[in-house]
Design an enzyme around this catalytic site. Sequence first.
Site, PDB file in Angstrom:
ATOM      1  N   ASP A 354      75.611  65.424  38.118  1.00 26.87           N
ATOM      2  CA  ASP A 354      76.738  65.139  37.238  1.00 26.87           C
ATOM      3  C   ASP A 354      76.304  65.267  35.779  1.00 26.87           C
ATOM      4  OD1 ASP A 354      78.792  63.979  35.716  1.00 26.87           O
ATOM      5  OD2 ASP A 354      79.375  62.664  37.369  1.00 26.87           O
ATOM      6  N   HIS A 385      80.886  66.883  37.592  1.00 28.25           N
ATOM      7  CA  HIS A 385      81.675  65.685  37.296  1.00 28.25           C
ATOM      8  C   HIS A 385      83.100  65.895  37.799  1.00 28.25           C
ATOM      9  CE1 HIS A 385      82.705  61.955  35.282  1.00 28.25           C
ATOM     10  NE2 HIS A 385      83.754  62.559  34.742  1.00 28.25           N
TER      11      HIS A 385
END
Length: 461
Positions: A354, A385
């Site tokens: 992420d 993300h």
Amino acid sequence: MPTWGAALALLLAALALLGLLASRRAVGAGTLPEARGQDHKEEMEGGNLADQFSDRREPLPGGCHLICKPSALAQYLVRAFRRSAALETDPRPWLSGPHLQTLCHFVLPVGSGPELAREYLQLADDGLVALDWVVGPCSRSRRVTNAGGLPAVLLVIPNAWGRLTRNVLGLCLLALERGYYPVIFHRRGHHGCPLVSPRLQPFGDPSDLKEAVTYIRFRHPAAPLFAVSEGSGSALLLSYLGECGSSSYVTGAACISPVLRCREWFEAGLPWAYEWGFLLQQKIALSRYTTALEDTVDMGKLFRSRSLRELEETLFCHTKSFPISWDTYWDHNDPLRDVDETAVPVLCICSADDPVCGPPDHTLPTELFHSNPYFFLLLSRHGGHCGFLRQEPLSAWSHEVILEYFQALTEFFRVEERMKGLSRRQASFLGGRRRWGSLQKREVSPSSNLEIFSWKRSYTR
């Protein structure tokens, strides 16, 4: 604010992210910590991404892991996830990059999307929030999720910036097809909701959400209620679950790429392209309320903000009417401030790559998943993300997993209630054989009514 402004902001954010991706390829080194630089090696060797989370983890298909405290519910979820076809499909190599996954999620146009019916809910302080009920398109193969025949309500909370992404709309369409009744919650001033009072909703203040949930329960009193949040919007959902505890009306919740250590996230800042893109989007969205907010917020200072933290402080800390400190602000807005009071299962879906939240060993509170039986962490190798794209660029496997998780919760609770009912009948039968002559004289204690809520703790054994 005209729509071309928002489109320009998204275009600039896309260019910035593409520039960041190109620079990373050129230098051959990751800007994020160690997990990024070893992605390919871990993929080839089947490396275990959950080593830093101790031995309390369960391997799942697709290189994912479920990290949680051992419990009856955890065992049931592990069996359900191991049968999940959504976890078995890895994205194509060209699609596995974290920046591309994130870019597709935030920047690609949302398309036609579902059919929405909007309601405005007037709050106790005369403010307005919006509820978008997903009413179509309805598929002929639509299934009912509840054995009682009533469709379960799925409450969807977008990110804290108010951006309605294509993945959120995709989740709503899939949930509608699976028999849910999705509704999207929009905060004050977000996504076309008018700002009728000079007050915005702080990062983790669930007061508006409480009133919205109360209204949803009024409209659908007998339907199960599930909740899903995306990205930074998870702070609102977790704050609500912590403050309300067993009175939240929610059967189960899921958070996609949640920001859990919010204060540290603001203070550390994001990679410059993401920070700049989100900040620009926020300023454009707030510019339409310059006149409405100028009596309480220094709008000139707000538009000069050079970081998300500075903008957040200007909006909610350095106000003209009631200024507070940064520490005081997070005392009231940290999403985990009342986490021990959470009384419903919460699944957090996170990826090890992420680029917005950062590496999991630095940004995820591992002790929460090790010690609290209500929190489950599904950690994947890829996903960026809120991306979690697979073979088809427009499809997110996290949607399937979330709905499978809700179905597993429903089945588990149904089995638990059936077993408890059987145990009560057996106890009643045995007690009747011993004292059948005095049964008619026995009085029922009023406190016995509390037994119907005992399932909330039963699956933590």
